[in-house]
Motif scaffolding. Structure first.
Motif, PDB file in Angstrom:
ATOM      1  N   ALA A   5      82.231  27.577  33.187  1.00  0.00           N
ATOM      2  CA  ALA A   5      81.534  27.591  34.467  1.00  0.00           C
ATOM      3  C   ALA A   5      82.451  27.100  35.565  1.00  0.00           C
ATOM      4  O   ALA A   5      82.474  27.645  36.650  1.00  0.00           O
ATOM      5  N   SER A   6      83.211  26.083  35.290  1.00  0.00           N
ATOM      6  CA  SER A   6      84.145  25.551  36.283  1.00  0.00           C
ATOM      7  C   SER A   6      85.003  24.496  35.613  1.00  0.00           C
ATOM      8  O   SER A   6      84.764  24.104  34.486  1.00  0.00           O
ATOM      9  N   ASP A   7      85.975  24.031  36.339  1.00  0.00           N
ATOM     10  CA  ASP A   7      86.784  22.929  35.833  1.00  0.00           C
ATOM     11  C   ASP A   7      86.142  21.583  36.130  1.00  0.00           C
ATOM     12  O   ASP A   7      86.712  20.547  35.855  1.00  0.00           O
ATOM     13  N   GLU A   8      84.919  21.599  36.695  1.00  0.00           N
ATOM     14  CA  GLU A   8      84.219  20.365  37.046  1.00  0.00           C
ATOM     15  C   GLU A   8      83.307  19.891  35.920  1.00  0.00           C
ATOM     16  O   GLU A   8      82.391  19.129  36.138  1.00  0.00           O
ATOM     17  N   GLY A   9      83.501  20.373  34.729  1.00  0.00           N
ATOM     18  CA  GLY A   9      82.691  19.905  33.612  1.00  0.00           C
ATOM     19  C   GLY A   9      81.607  20.880  33.201  1.00  0.00           C
ATOM     20  O   GLY A   9      80.749  20.556  32.411  1.00  0.00           O
ATOM     21  N   GLY A  10      81.611  22.098  33.749  1.00  0.00           N
ATOM     22  CA  GLY A  10      80.619  23.083  33.365  1.00  0.00           C
ATOM     23  C   GLY A  10      80.890  23.587  31.972  1.00  0.00           C
ATOM     24  O   GLY A  10      81.968  23.418  31.420  1.00  0.00           O
ATOM     25  N   GLU A  35      67.388  16.960  43.283  1.00  0.00           N
ATOM     26  CA  GLU A  35      68.595  16.421  42.668  1.00  0.00           C
ATOM     27  C   GLU A  35      68.283  15.005  42.174  1.00  0.00           C
ATOM     28  O   GLU A  35      67.819  14.172  42.964  1.00  0.00           O
ATOM     29  N   PRO A  36      68.513  14.706  40.888  1.00  0.00           N
ATOM     30  CA  PRO A  36      68.148  13.386  40.361  1.00  0.00           C
ATOM     31  C   PRO A  36      68.744  12.206  41.141  1.00  0.00           C
ATOM     32  O   PRO A  36      68.077  11.196  41.314  1.00  0.00           O
ATOM     33  N   ASP A  37      69.981  12.350  41.613  1.00  0.00           N
ATOM     34  CA  ASP A  37      70.612  11.245  42.335  1.00  0.00           C
ATOM     35  C   ASP A  37      70.323  11.254  43.831  1.00  0.00           C
ATOM     36  O   ASP A  37      70.737  10.340  44.545  1.00  0.00           O
ATOM     37  N   ASP A  38      69.628  12.283  44.335  1.00  0.00           N
ATOM     38  CA  ASP A  38      69.294  12.368  45.750  1.00  0.00           C
ATOM     39  C   ASP A  38      67.987  13.130  45.918  1.00  0.00           C
ATOM     40  O   ASP A  38      67.987  14.333  46.193  1.00  0.00           O
ATOM     41  N   PRO A  39      66.848  12.437  45.754  1.00  0.00           N
ATOM     42  CA  PRO A  39      65.540  13.108  45.824  1.00  0.00           C
ATOM     43  C   PRO A  39      65.244  13.780  47.169  1.00  0.00           C
ATOM     44  O   PRO A  39      64.270  14.521  47.276  1.00  0.00           O
ATOM     45  N   SER A  40      66.086  13.572  48.177  1.00  0.00           N
ATOM     46  CA  SER A  40      65.863  14.266  49.454  1.00  0.00           C
ATOM     47  C   SER A  40      66.321  15.718  49.385  1.00  0.00           C
ATOM     48  O   SER A  40      65.945  16.527  50.236  1.00  0.00           O
ATOM     49  N   LEU A  41      67.125  16.076  48.378  1.00  0.00           N
ATOM     50  CA  LEU A  41      67.567  17.456  48.187  1.00  0.00           C
ATOM     51  C   LEU A  41      66.563  18.159  47.279  1.00  0.00           C
ATOM     52  O   LEU A  41      66.546  17.934  46.070  1.00  0.00           O
ATOM     53  N   PHE A  87      75.413  26.894  40.026  1.00  0.00           N
ATOM     54  CA  PHE A  87      74.933  25.845  40.929  1.00  0.00           C
ATOM     55  C   PHE A  87      75.320  24.470  40.400  1.00  0.00           C
ATOM     56  O   PHE A  87      75.472  24.269  39.193  1.00  0.00           O
ATOM     57  N   LEU A  88      75.479  23.539  41.339  1.00  0.00           N
ATOM     58  CA  LEU A  88      75.718  22.144  40.990  1.00  0.00           C
ATOM     59  C   LEU A  88      74.375  21.458  40.823  1.00  0.00           C
ATOM     60  O   LEU A  88      73.478  21.616  41.663  1.00  0.00           O
ATOM     61  N   PHE A  89      74.231  20.711  39.735  1.00  0.00           N
ATOM     62  CA  PHE A  89      73.000  19.977  39.492  1.00  0.00           C
ATOM     63  C   PHE A  89      73.299  18.841  38.529  1.00  0.00           C
ATOM     64  O   PHE A  89      73.960  19.049  37.509  1.00  0.00           O
ATOM     65  N   ASP A  90      72.860  17.655  38.871  1.00  0.00           N
ATOM     66  CA  ASP A  90      73.008  16.477  38.029  1.00  0.00           C
ATOM     67  C   ASP A  90      74.470  16.239  37.628  1.00  0.00           C
ATOM     68  O   ASP A  90      74.785  15.937  36.481  1.00  0.00           O
ATOM     69  N   GLY A  91      75.369  16.439  38.602  1.00  0.00           N
ATOM     70  CA  GLY A  91      76.770  16.118  38.377  1.00  0.00           C
ATOM     71  C   GLY A  91      77.583  17.145  37.618  1.00  0.00           C
ATOM     72  O   GLY A  91      78.720  16.865  37.232  1.00  0.00           O
ATOM     73  N   ARG A  92      77.029  18.320  37.389  1.00  0.00           N
ATOM     74  CA  ARG A  92      77.806  19.354  36.706  1.00  0.00           C
ATOM     75  C   ARG A  92      77.483  20.726  37.277  1.00  0.00           C
ATOM     76  O   ARG A  92      76.474  20.903  37.933  1.00  0.00           O
ATOM     77  N   ARG A  93      78.350  21.667  37.011  1.00  0.00           N
ATOM     78  CA  ARG A  93      78.129  23.050  37.428  1.00  0.00           C
ATOM     79  C   ARG A  93      77.485  23.811  36.279  1.00  0.00           C
ATOM     80  O   ARG A  93      77.928  23.726  35.137  1.00  0.00           O
ATOM     81  N   ALA A 109      45.391  25.781  35.378  1.00  0.00           N
ATOM     82  CA  ALA A 109      45.609  24.334  35.273  1.00  0.00           C
ATOM     83  C   ALA A 109      46.969  24.099  34.625  1.00  0.00           C
ATOM     84  O   ALA A 109      47.340  24.772  33.662  1.00  0.00           O
ATOM     85  N   THR A 110      47.729  23.147  35.178  1.00  0.00           N
ATOM     86  CA  THR A 110      49.069  22.865  34.670  1.00  0.00           C
ATOM     87  C   THR A 110      49.199  21.400  34.274  1.00  0.00           C
ATOM     88  O   THR A 110      48.473  20.548  34.775  1.00  0.00           O
ATOM     89  N   VAL A 111      50.132  21.141  33.372  1.00  0.00           N
ATOM     90  CA  VAL A 111      50.492  19.777  32.995  1.00  0.00           C
ATOM     91  C   VAL A 111      51.995  19.721  32.806  1.00  0.00           C
ATOM     92  O   VAL A 111      52.625  20.712  32.461  1.00  0.00           O
ATOM     93  N   LEU A 112      52.561  18.559  33.042  1.00  0.00           N
ATOM     94  CA  LEU A 112      54.009  18.377  32.923  1.00  0.00           C
ATOM     95  C   LEU A 112      54.373  17.539  31.701  1.00  0.00           C
ATOM     96  O   LEU A 112      55.400  16.876  31.680  1.00  0.00           O
ATOM     97  N   ASP A 113      53.569  17.598  30.650  1.00  0.00           N
ATOM     98  CA  ASP A 113      53.766  16.749  29.469  1.00  0.00           C
ATOM     99  C   ASP A 113      54.981  17.108  28.627  1.00  0.00           C
ATOM    100  O   ASP A 113      55.489  16.272  27.894  1.00  0.00           O
ATOM    101  N   GLY A 114      55.467  18.342  28.693  1.00  0.00           N
ATOM    102  CA  GLY A 114      56.534  18.771  27.799  1.00  0.00           C
ATOM    103  C   GLY A 114      57.927  18.748  28.398  1.00  0.00           C
ATOM    104  O   GLY A 114      58.849  19.331  27.832  1.00  0.00           O
ATOM    105  N   LEU A 115      58.100  18.064  29.518  1.00  0.00           N
ATOM    106  CA  LEU A 115      59.400  18.054  30.186  1.00  0.00           C
ATOM    107  C   LEU A 115      60.448  17.261  29.410  1.00  0.00           C
ATOM    108  O   LEU A 115      60.137  16.263  28.774  1.00  0.00           O
ATOM    109  N   THR A 116      61.681  17.728  29.501  1.00  0.00           N
ATOM    110  CA  THR A 116      62.804  16.979  28.920  1.00  0.00           C
ATOM    111  C   THR A 116      63.095  15.767  29.799  1.00  0.00           C
ATOM    112  O   THR A 116      62.557  15.642  30.907  1.00  0.00           O
ATOM    113  N   GLY A 117      63.974  14.901  29.349  1.00  0.00           N
ATOM    114  CA  GLY A 117      64.356  13.736  30.142  1.00  0.00           C
ATOM    115  C   GLY A 117      64.917  14.118  31.497  1.00  0.00           C
ATOM    116  O   GLY A 117      64.547  13.544  32.528  1.00  0.00           O
ATOM    117  N   LEU A 118      65.830  15.085  31.514  1.00  0.00           N
ATOM    118  CA  LEU A 118      66.403  15.532  32.780  1.00  0.00           C
ATOM    119  C   LEU A 118      65.331  16.129  33.680  1.00  0.00           C
ATOM    120  O   LEU A 118      65.304  15.865  34.889  1.00  0.00           O
TER     121      LEU A 118
END
Length: 170
Positions: A5-10, A35-41, A87-93, A109-118
């Motif tokens: 994906a990139s040399d940025e850790g993708g 974005e986990p580190d910037d909830p304004s994005l 795309f960049l997300f959570d520090g990686r491409r 009706a929706t529920v968010l019970d099955g989400l991963t940690g990220l």
């Protein structure tokens, strides 16, 4: 063939399945992410994600939909769009080859019970949108031009073969 994906850790090109889920009123379900580190994005996007093991894209679409929304009563239709995105997300491409399935449900009706940690660190909620609301919003929505794509889908029905969308890089 895998590619970096990139040399940025993708990682290698990730195969993904996404769902254009419509309810009986032709509203589309979107997820509100940030974005986990910037909830304004923030942005809105379709449910779905990467394939696991040897599952097919259709199996991945249904699994991801159930995990991310709790919706399991679904009529999965054809692949209507395909795209490559990066795309960049959570520090990686992330570099993805995405197939978008059309699906219908009466289960709103929706529920968010099955989400991963990220996902728990980056999903603010879910919302059903009308085509008019999607066209009027000034918020970021992926894929780009989803409002027009949805309007065409509702007016003309699914394409005979999947439409290849322009690549997106964010």
């Amino acid at each position: 063939m895998e590619r970096r994906a990139s040399d940025e850790g993708g990682g290698p090109l990730r195969k993904a399945a996404r769902v254009i889920l419509l309810d009986p009123a032709d509203r589309i379900l979107l997820m509100h992410g940030y974005e986990p580190d910037d909830p304004s994005l923030t942005w809105w996007f379709t449910p779905g994600g990467g394939l696991e093991g040897d599952e097919t894209r259709a199996e991945a679409a249904l699994r991801e939909l159930a995990e991310e929304t709790g919706i399991t009563q679904v009529e999965l239709g054809p692949v209507i769009w395909q795209r490559h995105c990066s795309f960049l997300f959570d520090g990686r491409r992330w570099d993805q080859d995405e197939w978008f399935y059309l699906a219908r449900t009466a289960q709103t009706a929706t529920v968010l019970d099955g989400l991963t940690g990220l996902e728990r660190r980056s999903i603010a909620g879910l919302r059903w949108w009308t085509s008019a609301e999607l066209s009027a919003t000034r918020e970021t929505v992926y894929p780009i031009k989803l409002a027009g794509l949805l309007r065409t889908l509702l007016d003309e029905g699914p394409p005979g073969t999947p439409t290849v969308l322009a690549p997106e890089v964010a």
